[in-house]
Design an enzyme around this catalytic site. Structure first.
Site, PDB file in Angstrom:
ATOM      1  N   GLY A 180       0.844  -1.185   0.000  1.00 36.39           N
ATOM      2  CA  GLY A 180       0.000   0.000   0.000  1.00 36.39           C
ATOM      3  C   GLY A 180       0.877   1.231   0.000  1.00 36.39           C
ATOM      4  O   GLY A 180       2.115   1.136   0.021  1.00 36.39           O
ATOM      5  N   MET A 182       1.417   3.248   2.339  1.00 32.35           N
ATOM      6  CA  MET A 182       2.110   3.445   3.606  1.00 32.35           C
ATOM      7  C   MET A 182       3.260   2.468   3.806  1.00 32.35           C
ATOM      8  O   MET A 182       4.136   2.711   4.617  1.00 32.35           O
ATOM      9  CB  MET A 182       1.124   3.283   4.761  1.00 32.35           C
ATOM     10  N   VAL A 185       3.389  -5.214   3.751  1.00 29.89           N
ATOM     11  CA  VAL A 185       3.090  -6.158   4.828  1.00 29.89           C
ATOM     12  C   VAL A 185       3.710  -7.507   4.486  1.00 29.89           C
ATOM     13  O   VAL A 185       3.550  -8.004   3.370  1.00 29.89           O
ATOM     14  CB  VAL A 185       1.571  -6.309   5.035  1.00 29.89           C
ATOM     15  N   LYS A 206       4.347  -4.901   9.263  1.00 29.92           N
ATOM     16  CA  LYS A 206       4.100  -3.811   8.313  1.00 29.92           C
ATOM     17  C   LYS A 206       5.351  -2.948   8.295  1.00 29.92           C
ATOM     18  O   LYS A 206       5.637  -2.230   9.248  1.00 29.92           O
ATOM     19  CB  LYS A 206       2.879  -2.987   8.703  1.00 29.92           C
ATOM     20  N   ASP A 301      -9.122   6.075   8.456  1.00 35.64           N
ATOM     21  CA  ASP A 301      -8.965   5.589   7.079  1.00 35.64           C
ATOM     22  C   ASP A 301      -9.712   4.270   6.910  1.00 35.64           C
ATOM     23  O   ASP A 301      -9.168   3.288   6.420  1.00 35.64           O
ATOM     24  CB  ASP A 301      -7.486   5.416   6.724  1.00 35.64           C
TER      25      ASP A 301
END
Length: 431
Positions: A180, A182, A185, A206, A301
């Site tokens: 993603g 951010m 994972v 993550k 989010d």
């Protein structure tokens, strides 16, 4: 002679040093060279050294030493460029042999079943360390020669797969699970769990984007959010075990989930929307989100990708507070996927402080998607939908109380929305 080869394969002796040592070892004329030839043939048979490199080594050892020029002679001219090129090629081949031998040693140690694996654990660790050391020294030589290889980045500037990396000498990244804005994972083996023979040796890691390392405020906010999430012990919220850093790599340690996200459920199963499983997911979201809001924690989010249906059919909410923490740095939150326009309230899109009513708005969008496969505003950002005067359509089969609660949750005016998920649930149930 075996010790000399072992030192060479371990990277403790260079090719030139090995040649000098073997030359001294083989001073006994043809008989000495015969012994060397047999030793080299054994290394070839064992797969440790390619034939052509063994021949070069044999020729180098058998070559008579170059005479030392007399002081009165003029200084020797510089070597031609082809000589340097040949030496570079030889160095590359030598590096390849060393790395190949170390890999072969590592594979040999892994053979023999579980009992031998436990017995050889220290040797395995030493072999892996030797390989990494040799590889780093090779990279350093290449960099010094102007042939260094920079960190390979993906098309979007993010780091490539790091499977095999060890974080904090504890977590071994085992498989990539998803990406993603951010971060990435991974499934990771927890060394402490392995040593304790835990039946669940894996966790989820993550690994946050490298950009976070340059923003101390964002890192501190991220760590604070991770600590707050640790206190949210609830069956519908993913368990966060820790927040840590390894050098410039911040990461979050979470429970490992098996199943699929709700966006995958809707994408892969045409019958999921409106099904009993979808209704069960909605009930679980209400339960987890109400608990978080009661503890003063806002998600900020909420979206399909952050909702995970595990193999037991229980929904888990992921990534509490990460989006808000990202705002503490000078990030483009939209580029980082820290704010998802289709689910963000008008206040979020304007950069206002987070509020539980932001989650209520996102949850209203999710209910539409889970029951009808359609977004209430065709995925148009709330600010644009408000300017267009859009109104969410009613959903067949819902009671009047449910319709009214859902309409208020999707109100563009924050003051009209339920104060939090608990209030939204009460209105949705007609209480």
């Amino acid at each position: 002679m075996e010790e000399l080869f072992a030192a060479f394969f371990a990277g403790r002796r260079s090719f030139d040093q090995l040649a000098v040592d073997l030359r001294a070892y083989s001073q006994n004329g043809d008989q000495g060279l015969s012994v060397l030839s047999a030793a080299l043939q054994e290394q070839i048979n064992l797969g440790r050294m390619p034939y052509d490199l063994a021949m070069i080594l044999f020729q180098e050892v058998g070559r008579p030493p170059e005479p030392v020029p007399a002081p009165s002679l003029p200084e020797a001219p510089p070597l031609p460029a082809t000589k340097a090129s040949d030496e570079e090629t030889l160095r590359e081949r030598v590096d390849a042999v060393v790395l190949s031998a170390l890999i072969g040693q590592f594979k040999d140690l892994r053979k023999g079943g579980e009992a031998r694996a436990r017995q050889n654990q220290r040797q395995l660790d030493d072999a892996l360390t030797a390989f990494r050391s040799a590889r780093l020294r090779q990279d350093a030589r290449n960099s010094a020669a102007g042939n260094g290889r920079p960190l390979v980045l993906g098309r979007d500037g993010r780091e490539e797969n790091r499977v095999g990396q060890i974080l904090r000498d504890r977590f071994i990244l085992d498989a990539e699970l998803g990406r993603g804005g951010m971060g990435v994972v991974y499934r990771a083996a927890d060394r402490r769990r392995v040593e304790a023979a835990d039946s669940r040796p894996y966790v989820a890691i993550k690994l946050l984007n490298g950009d976070f390392g340059a923003h101390p405020d964002a890192l501190r906010a991220m760590e604070a959010e991770a600590r707050r999430t640790q206190d949210l012990s609830h069956p519908n919220i993913v368990a966060v075990h820790d927040f840590d850093r390894d050098g410039t790599h911040p990461f979050i340690v979470m429970e490992l989930l098996e199943g699929r996200s709700l966006d995958a459920c809707l994408r892969e199963d045409s019958a999921f929307a409106g099904s009993a499983a979808a209704w069960h997911a909605i009930r679980d979201i209400f339960a987890g989100l109400s608990h978080a809001h009661a503890q003063g924690v806002t998600h900020a989010d909420l979206k399909l990708a952050n909702l995970f249906l595990n193999s037991e059919g229980r929904l888990k909410i992921l990534d509490f507070g990460i989006a808000s923490a990202a705002r503490s740095g000078d990030f483009d939150t939209l580029a980082l996927d820290a704010v998802t326009p289709a689910y963000a309230s008008p206040e979020q899109l304007r950069g206002a402080p987070r509020d539980p009513r932001d989650d209520v708005y996102a949850f209203g969008c999710l209910i539409h998607l889970l029951l009808t496969r359609k977004h209430p505003f065709d995925r148009i950002p709330a600010t644009d939908a408000m300017e267009r005067g859009m109104v969410p359509p009613p959903i067949d089969g819902l009671t009047d109380a449910m319709q009214a609660a859902l309409a208020s949750a999707l109100a563009f005016d924050q003051t009209v929305r339920p104060a939090d998920a608990g209030a939204f649930l009460a209105a949705f149930q007609g209480r």
